[in-house]
Design an enzyme around this catalytic site. Structure first.
Site, PDB file in Angstrom:
ATOM      1  N   ASP A  15      31.463 -14.005  39.241  1.00  0.00           N
ATOM      2  CA  ASP A  15      31.296 -14.386  37.834  1.00  0.00           C
ATOM      3  C   ASP A  15      30.296 -15.537  37.694  1.00  0.00           C
ATOM      4  OD1 ASP A  15      31.689 -14.338  35.134  1.00  0.00           O
ATOM      5  OD2 ASP A  15      33.648 -15.335  35.174  1.00  0.00           O
ATOM      6  N   ASN A  63      32.968  -3.900  30.820  1.00  0.00           N
ATOM      7  CA  ASN A  63      31.529  -4.223  30.818  1.00  0.00           C
ATOM      8  C   ASN A  63      30.685  -3.169  30.098  1.00  0.00           C
ATOM      9  OD1 ASN A  63      31.480  -5.816  34.122  1.00  0.00           O
ATOM     10  ND2 ASN A  63      31.687  -6.734  32.088  1.00  0.00           N
TER      11      ASN A  63
HETATM   12  C1  FPP Z   1      29.686 -11.431  35.947  1.00  0.00           C
HETATM   13  O1  FPP Z   1      28.819 -12.424  35.460  1.00  0.00           O
HETATM   14  C2  FPP Z   1      28.964 -10.469  36.749  1.00  0.00           C
HETATM   15  C3  FPP Z   1      28.817  -9.147  36.448  1.00  0.00           C
HETATM   16  C4  FPP Z   1      29.397  -8.532  35.259  1.00  0.00           C
HETATM   17  C5  FPP Z   1      28.019  -8.243  37.302  1.00  0.00           C
HETATM   18  C6  FPP Z   1      28.036  -8.508  38.755  1.00  0.00           C
HETATM   19  C7  FPP Z   1      26.813  -7.932  39.345  1.00  0.00           C
HETATM   20  C8  FPP Z   1      26.073  -8.461  40.339  1.00  0.00           C
HETATM   21  C9  FPP Z   1      26.457  -9.664  41.075  1.00  0.00           C
HETATM   22  C10 FPP Z   1      24.796  -7.855  40.759  1.00  0.00           C
HETATM   23  C11 FPP Z   1      24.845  -6.439  41.119  1.00  0.00           C
HETATM   24  C12 FPP Z   1      25.806  -6.146  42.174  1.00  0.00           C
HETATM   25  C13 FPP Z   1      25.607  -5.231  43.125  1.00  0.00           C
HETATM   26  C14 FPP Z   1      26.696  -4.912  44.068  1.00  0.00           C
HETATM   27  C15 FPP Z   1      24.322  -4.538  43.266  1.00  0.00           C
HETATM   28  P1  FPP Z   1      28.654 -12.602  33.897  1.00  0.00           P
HETATM   29  O2  FPP Z   1      27.487 -11.801  33.468  1.00  0.00           O
HETATM   30  O3  FPP Z   1      29.934 -12.265  33.207  1.00  0.00           O
HETATM   31  O4  FPP Z   1      28.350 -14.120  33.801  1.00  0.00           O
HETATM   32  P2  FPP Z   1      28.768 -15.130  32.611  1.00  0.00           P
HETATM   33  O5  FPP Z   1      30.262 -15.162  32.580  1.00  0.00           O
HETATM   34  O6  FPP Z   1      28.175 -16.418  33.042  1.00  0.00           O
HETATM   35  O7  FPP Z   1      28.165 -14.595  31.353  1.00  0.00           O
END
Ligand code: FPP
Length: 240
Positions: A15, A63
């Site tokens: 996250d 998501n």
């Molecule tokens: C949460 O951060 C993260 C995600 C919803 C996506 C996770 C994806 C990756 C780390 C990259 C792709 C992964 C692979 C395995 C290729 P957020 O967007 O909710 O962050 P925030 O809470 O700060 O808005």
């Protein structure tokens, strides 16, 4: 201090990509892109230290409700990651597994995913499980649907249902329970991730944003884990 006790199954809620990007004055998609570097680091760490199961929460059922552009960026990133990393994963002996409901997945992403799983299927070091379009409640609902179908077909009786039966019907039927669950970015939530499987997991929360998470941060989390007393409902004395 030396680490002598590693988790068998490590799960991570990655996250903070969006907040990291915002901090840099960049679009959220750049945060996800930078987050891939951290994915690489934790996979390498698990291979180097013989951690057999690593499960990453990469895309939740919720998501899908993000802006279409961000969803597309995440799908494209997944395809890019699989194509670019497949050889390195193979060389490291990593097996790929996916949990979640791929029905909604764009065909190209699904295709690439299945092809990569196939390429890596005989590997035996670390099993990297990507939770994609995954939600624990959806997983349980699907399991119950399949259990009911098997009862109707006469393949199962309600009396025969045990905890092990339920486990058999989950997406994670071929994975052991989670030992250590890490969540980055200072949020103290589980967000519909592996609710059944974390029943006795140790939980570790860190303020570090996912794109800044390194092997050293993982090392610190595991060091903390090793010093916990896992009692599984017993008393301290019983464990001695
Ligand atoms: C949460 O951060 C993260 C995600 C919803 C996506 C996770 C994806 C990756 C780390 C990259 C792709 C992964 C692979 C395995 C290729 P957020 O967007 O909710 O962050 P925030 O809470 O700060 O808005």
């Amino acid at each position: 201090m030396e680490i002598t006790k590693y988790p068998t199954h490590l799960a991570i809620i990655m996250d903070g990509n969006g907040r990291w990007a915002k901090k840099q004055g960049l679009l959220r998609a750049f945060g996800h892109e930078k987050g891939v570097q951290s994915v690489r680091q934790v996979v390498e760490y698990c291979v180097q230290h013989n951690i057999p199961y690593l499960t990453l929460y990469a895309f939740s059922t919720e998501n899908w409700n993000r802006p279409a552009l961000e969803v597309k960026a995440l799908m494209d990133l997944l395809i890019k990651f699989l194509k670019k990393e497949a050889d390195a994963l193979h060389k490291n002996g990593v097996k790929l597994n996916v949990i979640g409901n791929l029905d909604k997945f764009p065909p190209k992403a699904k295709e690439t995913l299945l092809a990569t799983i196939d390429k890596l299927k005989h590997n035996t070091t670390t099993t990297l499980t990507l939770a994609l379009s995954y939600g624990s409640r959806e997983e349980l609902a699907t399991a119950i649907k399949h259990i009911t179908t098997d009862i109707q077909a006469g393949n199962l009786t309600p009396e025969a249902i045990t905890e092990a039966t339920i486990q058999k019907y989950l997406y994670t039927h071929n994975l052991p329970d989670v030992d250590l669950l890490i969540r980055t970015s200072g949020e103290y939530r589980i967000s519909n991730f592996l609710l059944w499987q974390i029943a006795y997991a140790e939980l570790y929360f860190t303020d570090v944003l996912w794109p800044e998470f390194t092997k050293e941060h993982l090392q610190a989390a595991i060091l903390n884990y090793q010093n916990r007393e896992r009692r599984f409902g017993k008393t301290s004395e019983q464990l001695k």
